[in-house]
Design a protein around this motif. Structure first.
Motif, PDB file in Angstrom:
ATOM      1  N   GLY A  50      45.939  33.203  53.295  1.00 11.70           N
ATOM      2  CA  GLY A  50      45.149  32.003  52.426  1.00 11.70           C
ATOM      3  C   GLY A  50      44.055  31.602  53.010  1.00 11.70           C
ATOM      4  N   ASN A  51      43.322  32.162  54.022  1.00  8.38           N
ATOM      5  CA  ASN A  51      42.041  31.878  54.542  1.00  8.38           C
ATOM      6  C   ASN A  51      40.887  32.492  53.850  1.00  8.38           C
ATOM      7  OD1 ASN A  51      39.941  31.038  56.360  1.00  8.38           O
ATOM      8  ND2 ASN A  51      40.552  32.566  58.145  1.00  8.38           N
ATOM      9  N   ILE A  52      40.846  31.899  52.655  1.00  7.67           N
ATOM     10  CA  ILE A  52      39.873  32.659  51.872  1.00  7.67           C
ATOM     11  C   ILE A  52      38.579  31.795  51.538  1.00  7.67           C
ATOM     12  CG2 ILE A  52      41.356  34.129  50.695  1.00  7.67           C
ATOM     13  CD1 ILE A  52      41.660  32.068  48.713  1.00  7.67           C
ATOM     14  N   ASN A  53      38.516  30.580  51.730  1.00 15.44           N
ATOM     15  CA  ASN A  53      37.326  29.762  51.438  1.00 15.44           C
ATOM     16  C   ASN A  53      36.132  30.192  52.230  1.00 15.44           C
ATOM     17  OD1 ASN A  53      38.698  28.192  49.857  1.00 15.44           O
ATOM     18  ND2 ASN A  53      38.999  26.365  51.467  1.00 15.44           N
ATOM     19  N   ASN A  54      36.260  30.511  53.582  1.00 19.24           N
ATOM     20  CA  ASN A  54      35.353  31.131  54.333  1.00 19.24           C
ATOM     21  C   ASN A  54      34.923  32.409  53.988  1.00 19.24           C
ATOM     22  OD1 ASN A  54      35.203  28.932  56.053  1.00 19.24           O
ATOM     23  ND2 ASN A  54      36.587  29.417  57.372  1.00 19.24           N
ATOM     24  N   LEU A  55      35.932  33.219  53.517  1.00 16.36           N
ATOM     25  CA  LEU A  55      35.567  34.535  52.973  1.00 16.36           C
ATOM     26  C   LEU A  55      34.894  34.549  51.641  1.00 16.36           C
ATOM     27  CD1 LEU A  55      36.096  37.632  53.719  1.00 16.36           C
ATOM     28  CD2 LEU A  55      38.178  37.508  52.361  1.00 16.36           C
ATOM     29  N   THR A  56      35.259  33.645  50.816  1.00 23.97           N
ATOM     30  CA  THR A  56      34.358  33.514  49.511  1.00 23.97           C
ATOM     31  C   THR A  56      33.092  33.361  49.688  1.00 23.97           C
ATOM     32  OG1 THR A  56      36.666  32.793  48.515  1.00 23.97           O
ATOM     33  CG2 THR A  56      34.575  32.413  47.375  1.00 23.97           C
ATOM     34  N   GLU A  57      32.874  32.141  50.805  1.00 20.43           N
ATOM     35  CA  GLU A  57      31.408  31.963  51.084  1.00 20.43           C
ATOM     36  C   GLU A  57      30.613  33.029  51.467  1.00 20.43           C
ATOM     37  OE1 GLU A  57      31.246  28.488  53.755  1.00 20.43           O
ATOM     38  OE2 GLU A  57      32.146  27.000  52.146  1.00 20.43           O
ATOM     39  N   ILE A  58      31.281  33.747  52.354  1.00 15.78           N
ATOM     40  CA  ILE A  58      30.303  35.018  52.945  1.00 15.78           C
ATOM     41  C   ILE A  58      30.250  36.043  52.004  1.00 15.78           C
ATOM     42  CG2 ILE A  58      32.285  36.423  53.991  1.00 15.78           C
ATOM     43  CD1 ILE A  58      30.824  36.504  56.534  1.00 15.78           C
ATOM     44  N   LEU A  59      31.387  36.252  50.893  1.00 14.59           N
ATOM     45  CA  LEU A  59      31.009  37.362  49.858  1.00 14.59           C
ATOM     46  C   LEU A  59      30.179  36.870  48.894  1.00 14.59           C
ATOM     47  CD1 LEU A  59      34.659  38.442  49.288  1.00 14.59           C
ATOM     48  CD2 LEU A  59      32.897  39.670  50.797  1.00 14.59           C
ATOM     49  N   SER A  60      30.040  35.659  48.702  1.00 10.97           N
ATOM     50  CA  SER A  60      28.933  35.239  47.792  1.00 10.97           C
ATOM     51  C   SER A  60      27.791  35.059  48.318  1.00 10.97           C
ATOM     52  CB  SER A  60      29.570  33.510  47.045  1.00 10.97           C
ATOM     53  OG  SER A  60      29.670  32.760  48.148  1.00 10.97           O
ATOM     54  N   ALA A 129      40.241  45.972  47.500  1.00 11.83           N
ATOM     55  CA  ALA A 129      40.599  46.565  48.792  1.00 11.83           C
ATOM     56  C   ALA A 129      41.229  45.517  49.938  1.00 11.83           C
ATOM     57  CB  ALA A 129      39.736  47.521  49.538  1.00 11.83           C
ATOM     58  N   ILE A 130      40.695  44.315  50.055  1.00 14.50           N
ATOM     59  CA  ILE A 130      41.017  43.317  50.995  1.00 14.50           C
ATOM     60  C   ILE A 130      42.055  42.544  50.417  1.00 14.50           C
ATOM     61  CG2 ILE A 130      39.008  43.225  52.310  1.00 14.50           C
ATOM     62  CD1 ILE A 130      38.205  40.816  50.770  1.00 14.50           C
ATOM     63  N   SER A 131      42.587  42.637  49.300  1.00 13.43           N
ATOM     64  CA  SER A 131      43.568  41.790  48.520  1.00 13.43           C
ATOM     65  C   SER A 131      44.892  42.947  48.284  1.00 13.43           C
ATOM     66  CB  SER A 131      43.176  41.134  47.555  1.00 13.43           C
ATOM     67  OG  SER A 131      42.641  42.017  46.416  1.00 13.43           O
ATOM     68  N   ASP A 132      44.708  44.075  48.985  1.00 16.39           N
ATOM     69  CA  ASP A 132      45.711  45.027  48.489  1.00 16.39           C
ATOM     70  C   ASP A 132      45.964  45.295  46.734  1.00 16.39           C
ATOM     71  OD1 ASP A 132      46.574  45.930  50.929  1.00 16.39           O
ATOM     72  OD2 ASP A 132      47.722  44.541  51.077  1.00 16.39           O
ATOM     73  N   GLY A 133      44.904  45.281  46.200  1.00 17.95           N
ATOM     74  CA  GLY A 133      44.688  45.613  44.741  1.00 17.95           C
ATOM     75  C   GLY A 133      45.248  44.119  43.924  1.00 17.95           C
ATOM     76  N   LYS A 134      45.647  43.344  44.494  1.00 21.61           N
ATOM     77  CA  LYS A 134      46.207  42.123  43.679  1.00 21.61           C
ATOM     78  C   LYS A 134      45.317  40.956  43.493  1.00 21.61           C
ATOM     79  CE  LYS A 134      50.592  43.148  46.000  1.00 21.61           C
ATOM     80  NZ  LYS A 134      50.798  43.395  47.486  1.00 21.61           N
ATOM     81  N   GLY A 135      44.284  40.851  44.120  1.00 21.82           N
ATOM     82  CA  GLY A 135      43.357  39.815  44.165  1.00 21.82           C
ATOM     83  C   GLY A 135      43.924  38.648  44.561  1.00 21.82           C
ATOM     84  N   GLY A 136      45.100  38.280  44.382  1.00 23.24           N
ATOM     85  CA  GLY A 136      45.928  37.177  45.220  1.00 23.24           C
ATOM     86  C   GLY A 136      45.067  35.887  45.211  1.00 23.24           C
ATOM     87  N   GLY A 137      45.075  35.338  46.478  1.00 22.39           N
ATOM     88  CA  GLY A 137      44.361  33.930  46.760  1.00 22.39           C
ATOM     89  C   GLY A 137      42.968  34.168  46.580  1.00 22.39           C
ATOM     90  N   LEU A 138      42.429  35.377  46.843  1.00 21.45           N
ATOM     91  CA  LEU A 138      40.875  35.502  46.617  1.00 21.45           C
ATOM     92  C   LEU A 138      40.610  35.260  45.176  1.00 21.45           C
ATOM     93  CD1 LEU A 138      38.365  36.063  47.971  1.00 21.45           C
ATOM     94  CD2 LEU A 138      38.560  38.334  47.583  1.00 21.45           C
ATOM     95  N   MET A 139      41.345  35.746  44.190  1.00 16.59           N
ATOM     96  CA  MET A 139      41.207  35.391  42.909  1.00 16.59           C
ATOM     97  C   MET A 139      41.491  34.121  42.560  1.00 16.59           C
ATOM     98  SD  MET A 139      39.766  37.884  41.798  1.00 16.59           S
ATOM     99  CE  MET A 139      39.501  37.615  40.223  1.00 16.59           C
ATOM    100  N   GLU A 140      42.324  33.457  43.013  1.00 16.33           N
ATOM    101  CA  GLU A 140      42.659  31.976  42.986  1.00 16.33           C
ATOM    102  C   GLU A 140      41.140  31.213  43.492  1.00 16.33           C
ATOM    103  OE1 GLU A 140      46.222  31.013  45.034  1.00 16.33           O
ATOM    104  OE2 GLU A 140      47.405  32.361  43.898  1.00 16.33           O
ATOM    105  N   ALA A 141      40.781  31.549  44.337  1.00 14.60           N
ATOM    106  CA  ALA A 141      39.528  31.026  45.008  1.00 14.60           C
ATOM    107  C   ALA A 141      38.385  31.043  43.977  1.00 14.60           C
ATOM    108  CB  ALA A 141      39.093  31.329  46.275  1.00 14.60           C
ATOM    109  N   VAL A 142      38.354  32.431  43.229  1.00 13.88           N
ATOM    110  CA  VAL A 142      37.332  32.543  42.411  1.00 13.88           C
ATOM    111  C   VAL A 142      37.451  31.517  41.240  1.00 13.88           C
ATOM    112  CG1 VAL A 142      36.484  33.990  40.642  1.00 13.88           C
ATOM    113  CG2 VAL A 142      36.816  34.921  42.960  1.00 13.88           C
TER     114      VAL A 142
END
Length: 184
Positions: A50-60, A129-142
Motif C-alpha cells: 500500500g506504499n503507493i503515494n510516493n510511487l504515484t508521484e514518481i510515476l507521474s 507489471a508492478i501490480s501483478d496485473g491487478k492494478g490493485g492499490g495503484l489503481m486506487e491511487a489513480v
C-alpha cells in the motif's frame, strides 16, 4: 517488463557494476540480473504494502528521482541488502551499485513508458507489471488522485469507469487518458 528492466540495468550497469572494482568481473552479469530483479520485486512490494503515494508521484513525474526520494531510498535498501547477501559485497560496495543504478533505471523506465515511440512498452504495462496485473492499490491511487491530473472526464468529483469510457471515446482515447495521468 522484466526484459525491458534488464535491458535498462545492462545499459546503466557500466559504471555501477562493470567498472566497479568491488564487483568481481565474473559476477557482473549475475549482479546486474539480481539488481534488476530486486528493483522489480521492490516496486511490487511497495504496491502490495500500500506504499503507493510516493510511487504515484514518481510515476507521474511529480517527484524527483534522486537519493532523497522515498521510493529510491527503499529500492536502494532492498538492492543493497540483496547484493550483499547473495554476492558477499560490502555494504559500501553494494550501496554504490544500488545508488548508481536505481535513479537511472527508474528514470529510464518512466521515460520509456511515456514515449509513444516505444512499441510494446507503455505506462499501463509498467503499472500491470508492478501490480501483478491487478492494478490493485495503484489503481486506487489513480482514482483518489486522478482529479489532480485532470482525469475526471465527467466532472463528478471522482475517477471511475465512466471517466475511462469518456476518455476512450474522446480524441486521444486510452492513450490520452494515461498521458494525462503521467504528464504527457
Amino acid at each position: 517488463m522484466f526484459d525491458q528492466l534488464s535491458e535498462l540495468v545492462k545499459q546503466f550497469g557500466g559504471d555501477a557494476v562493470v567498472n566497479n572494482p568491488a564487483v568481481p568481473n565474473e559476477q557482473n552479469d549475475a549482479v546486474i540480473q539480481e539488481a534488476g530483479g530486486s528493483i522489480l520485486t521492490g516496486l511490487k512490494d511497495m504496491v502490495a504494502n500500500g506504499n503507493i503515494n510516493n510511487l504515484t508521484e514518481i510515476l507521474s513525474g511529480k517527484a524527483a528521482i534522486d537519493g532523497n526520494n522515498p521510493v529510491v531510498q527503499q529500492l536502494t535498501e532492498k538492492v543493497t541488502g540483496n547484493l550483499g547477501e547473495k554476492f558477499g559485497l560490502s555494504s559500501d560496495a553494494a550501496g554504490s551499485v544500488a545508488g548508481g543504478l536505481i535513479p537511472q533505471i527508474l528514470g529510464g523506465l518512466i521515460n520509456k513508458a511515456k514515449d509513444p515511440n516505444q512499441p510494446g512498452f507503455n505506462m499501463s504495462d509498467l503499472v500491470s507489471a508492478i501490480s501483478d496485473g491487478k492494478g490493485g492499490g495503484l489503481m486506487e491511487a489513480v482514482s483518489k488522485y486522478g482529479g489532480q491530473f485532470g482525469l475526471d472526464q465527467n466532472n463528478d468529483g471522482k475517477v471511475d469507469m465512466g471517466d475511462a469510457m469518456a476518455a476512450v471515446s474522446k480524441k486521444g482515447g486510452l492513450g490520452g487518458l494515461l498521458g494525462k495521468l503521467f504528464g504527457k
